[in-house]
Design an enzyme around this catalytic site. Structure first.
Site, PDB file in Angstrom:
ATOM      1  N   ARG A   1      35.932 -11.199  54.991  1.00 46.58           N
ATOM      2  CA  ARG A   1      36.557 -12.108  55.886  1.00 46.58           C
ATOM      3  C   ARG A   1      37.661 -11.243  56.698  1.00 46.58           C
ATOM      4  NH1 ARG A   1      39.646 -16.996  53.624  1.00 46.58           N
ATOM      5  NH2 ARG A   1      39.260 -17.602  56.063  1.00 46.58           N
TER       6      ARG A   1
ATOM      7  N   ARG B   1      24.366  -6.206  29.154  1.00 50.95           N
ATOM      8  CA  ARG B   1      23.815  -5.657  30.561  1.00 50.95           C
ATOM      9  C   ARG B   1      23.365  -4.158  30.333  1.00 50.95           C
ATOM     10  NH1 ARG B   1      22.882  -9.547  33.943  1.00 50.95           N
ATOM     11  NH2 ARG B   1      24.630 -11.192  34.091  1.00 50.95           N
TER      12      ARG B   1
ATOM     13  N   HIS C   1      30.225 -12.873  34.300  1.00 51.28           N
ATOM     14  CA  HIS C   1      31.188 -12.584  33.087  1.00 51.28           C
ATOM     15  C   HIS C   1      32.648 -13.081  33.417  1.00 51.28           C
ATOM     16  CE1 HIS C   1      27.801 -10.306  31.444  1.00 51.28           C
ATOM     17  NE2 HIS C   1      27.284 -10.231  32.486  1.00 51.28           N
TER      18      HIS C   1
HETATM   19  C1  LIG Z   1      19.146 -10.599  31.365  1.00 46.78           C
HETATM   20  C2  LIG Z   1      20.027 -11.697  31.781  1.00 46.78           C
HETATM   21  C3  LIG Z   1      19.249 -12.479  32.529  1.00 46.78           C
HETATM   22  C4  LIG Z   1      20.033 -13.567  32.825  1.00 46.78           C
HETATM   23  N1  LIG Z   1      19.471 -14.575  33.822  1.00 46.78           N
HETATM   24  C5  LIG Z   1      20.072 -15.570  34.399  1.00 46.78           C
HETATM   25  C6  LIG Z   1      19.272 -16.633  35.344  1.00 46.78           C
HETATM   26  O1  LIG Z   1      18.238 -16.530  35.574  1.00 46.78           O
HETATM   27  N2  LIG Z   1      20.349 -17.566  35.781  1.00 46.78           N
HETATM   28  C7  LIG Z   1      21.507 -17.628  35.520  1.00 46.78           C
HETATM   29  O2  LIG Z   1      22.247 -18.696  35.960  1.00 46.78           O
HETATM   30  N3  LIG Z   1      22.316 -16.855  34.757  1.00 46.78           N
HETATM   31  C8  LIG Z   1      21.618 -15.820  34.441  1.00 46.78           C
HETATM   32  N4  LIG Z   1      22.294 -14.609  33.631  1.00 46.78           N
HETATM   33  C9  LIG Z   1      23.605 -14.788  33.268  1.00 46.78           C
HETATM   34  C10 LIG Z   1      23.842 -15.433  32.039  1.00 46.78           C
HETATM   35  O3  LIG Z   1      23.679 -17.022  31.788  1.00 46.78           O
HETATM   36  C11 LIG Z   1      25.393 -15.437  31.730  1.00 46.78           C
HETATM   37  O4  LIG Z   1      26.018 -16.092  32.735  1.00 46.78           O
HETATM   38  C12 LIG Z   1      26.047 -14.056  32.058  1.00 46.78           C
HETATM   39  O5  LIG Z   1      25.512 -13.104  31.019  1.00 46.78           O
HETATM   40  C13 LIG Z   1      27.506 -14.009  31.232  1.00 46.78           C
HETATM   41  O6  LIG Z   1      27.535 -14.120  29.946  1.00 46.78           O
HETATM   42  P1  LIG Z   1      28.725 -14.906  29.093  1.00 46.78           P
HETATM   43  O7  LIG Z   1      29.085 -16.186  29.521  1.00 46.78           O
HETATM   44  O8  LIG Z   1      28.437 -14.521  27.577  1.00 46.78           O
HETATM   45  O9  LIG Z   1      29.957 -13.888  29.699  1.00 46.78           O
HETATM   46  P2  LIG Z   1      31.627 -14.493  29.787  1.00 46.78           P
HETATM   47  O10 LIG Z   1      31.463 -15.274  31.103  1.00 46.78           O
HETATM   48  O11 LIG Z   1      32.127 -13.204  30.027  1.00 46.78           O
HETATM   49  O12 LIG Z   1      31.968 -15.175  28.313  1.00 46.78           O
HETATM   50  C14 LIG Z   1      32.002 -14.245  27.327  1.00 46.78           C
HETATM   51  C15 LIG Z   1      32.004 -15.418  26.148  1.00 46.78           C
HETATM   52  O13 LIG Z   1      33.385 -16.157  26.423  1.00 46.78           O
HETATM   53  C16 LIG Z   1      32.931 -17.421  25.942  1.00 46.78           C
HETATM   54  N5  LIG Z   1      32.981 -18.427  27.006  1.00 46.78           N
HETATM   55  C17 LIG Z   1      33.321 -18.205  28.317  1.00 46.78           C
HETATM   56  N6  LIG Z   1      33.344 -19.161  29.004  1.00 46.78           N
HETATM   57  C18 LIG Z   1      32.951 -20.327  28.527  1.00 46.78           C
HETATM   58  C19 LIG Z   1      32.781 -21.766  28.571  1.00 46.78           C
HETATM   59  N7  LIG Z   1      32.967 -22.144  29.860  1.00 46.78           N
HETATM   60  N8  LIG Z   1      32.389 -22.287  27.711  1.00 46.78           N
HETATM   61  C20 LIG Z   1      32.278 -21.814  26.291  1.00 46.78           C
HETATM   62  N9  LIG Z   1      32.207 -20.622  25.974  1.00 46.78           N
HETATM   63  C21 LIG Z   1      32.697 -19.966  26.865  1.00 46.78           C
HETATM   64  C22 LIG Z   1      31.437 -17.373  25.534  1.00 46.78           C
HETATM   65  O14 LIG Z   1      31.264 -17.249  23.998  1.00 46.78           O
HETATM   66  C23 LIG Z   1      30.954 -16.278  26.279  1.00 46.78           C
HETATM   67  O15 LIG Z   1      29.578 -15.565  25.512  1.00 46.78           O
HETATM   68  C24 LIG Z   1      21.373 -13.651  33.025  1.00 46.78           C
HETATM   69  C25 LIG Z   1      22.176 -12.854  32.349  1.00 46.78           C
HETATM   70  C26 LIG Z   1      21.371 -11.645  31.590  1.00 46.78           C
HETATM   71  C27 LIG Z   1      22.175 -10.779  30.704  1.00 46.78           C
END
Ligand SMILES: Cc1cc2nc3c(=O)[nH]c(=O)nc-3n(C[C@H](O)[C@H](O)[C@H](O)COP(=O)(O)OP(=O)(O)OC[C@H]3O[C@@H](n4cnc5c(N)ncnc54)[C@H](O)[C@@H]3O)c2cc1C
Length: 229
Positions: free
Chosen positions: A91, A191, A80
């Site tokens: 470390r 989550r 996140h």
């Molecule tokens: C049930 C579950 C299973 C999962 N399984 C996997 C898995 O198998 N493998 C894996 O790698 N990950 C997995 N994840 C992680 C998932 O892919 C996300 O990385 C994680 O939930 C963070 O979500 P987020 O990017 O919305 O959150 P944040 O990083 O907090 O971002 C919040 C919001 O900000 C915006 N944002 C942030 N950064 C960017 C960017 N660079 N570009 C565009 N918009 C952005 C988006 O709107 C995003 O929704 C899983 C997550 C869940 C909840």
């Protein structure tokens, strides 16, 4: 620090909150120059902002927490990117010998039974409490072996940053995490869902409890949204 105990040694602790439901209204009212006018009138405005995704006023409030959780929970948590983190460093200090040991009940819950997430299930064999206990005894032994290799490394003068290599992902670590309210709610949406792993869900529920205490009006809108999908 107010702490909510979790798992067999973890917690979510409340450090501080900034802003409030009232401040969210005030921020939104910058457009007209009026301030907070009382909940009788402004409950409706807050709901309008929330339901129509006028998100920036919800960035005017937030919360800092301290978390003690197993490293594998942090791996999920740190995905996140909109939260800010500071974590203890293996470390610089030896990690305390504290590891997550799931309960038999937790093992018997299986993986995401409320969903059809087949990837997270075992090999299809039906787990018995007796087999679960045998497996728990094995991981406790493996934790002890890992700790012994870790301590031997430190005693021999292996740098801490490498001596930690055998430390399991079950090892507890500690961090502070900060986010604005908009991003906490986005974290909770992902989550607290049944698709999330049970362990991080326990932490997310505790974060939700703190959000509810500090931002009750916004929390009520979040809960309503979650209930209606
Ligand atoms: C049930 C579950 C299973 C999962 N399984 C996997 C898995 O198998 N493998 C894996 O790698 N990950 C997995 N994840 C992680 C998932 O892919 C996300 O990385 C994680 O939930 C963070 O979500 P987020 O990017 O919305 O959150 P944040 O990083 O907090 O971002 C919040 C919001 O900000 C915006 N944002 C942030 N950064 C960017 C960017 N660079 N570009 C565009 N918009 C952005 C988006 O709107 C995003 O929704 C899983 C997550 C869940 C909840």
């Amino acid at each position: 620090m107010q702490k909510i105990d979790l798992l067999n040694g973890g917690y979510v602790g409340f450090v501080e909150a900034w802003g409030s439901d009232e401040r969210i209204i005030e921020a939104a009212r910058m457009s007209t120059g009026k301030g907070f006018e009382g909940w009788e009138k402004d409950e409706k405005l807050l709901a309008y902002l929330y339901n129509n995704k006028h998100s920036t006023p919800f960035e005017m409030a937030g919360m800092v927490i301290e978390v003690k959780a197993p490293i594998f929970v942090f791996r999920e948590w740190h995905r996140h990117r909109t939260q800010s983190y500071n974590e203890m460093s293996a470390r610089y200090i030896p990690l305390p010998d504290e590891n997550y040991i799931p309960s038999i009940e937790r093992l018997m819950l299986g993986a995401n039974t409320a969903t059809s997430n087949k990837q997270a299930q075992g090999n299809g064999q039906v787990l018995t409490p007796e087999d679960a206990q045998v497996w728990l005894d094995c991981i406790i032994e493996s934790y002890q072996t890992a700790q012994s290799v870790y301590e031997t490394g430190i005693a021999l003068g292996i740098p801490k940053e490498l001596a930690r290599l055998p430390v399991p992902v079950a090892r507890y670590s500690r961090m502070r995490a900060s986010a604005n309210l908009r991003n906490w709610l986005a974290f909770l949406t992902l989550r607290t869902a049944t698709a999330a792993q049970w362990e991080i869900r326990q932490y997310a529920d505790a974060v939700g409890q703190l959000i509810a205490e500090n931002f009750p009006h916004t929390w009520a809108l979040f809960e309503k949204e979650q209930a209606h999908g």
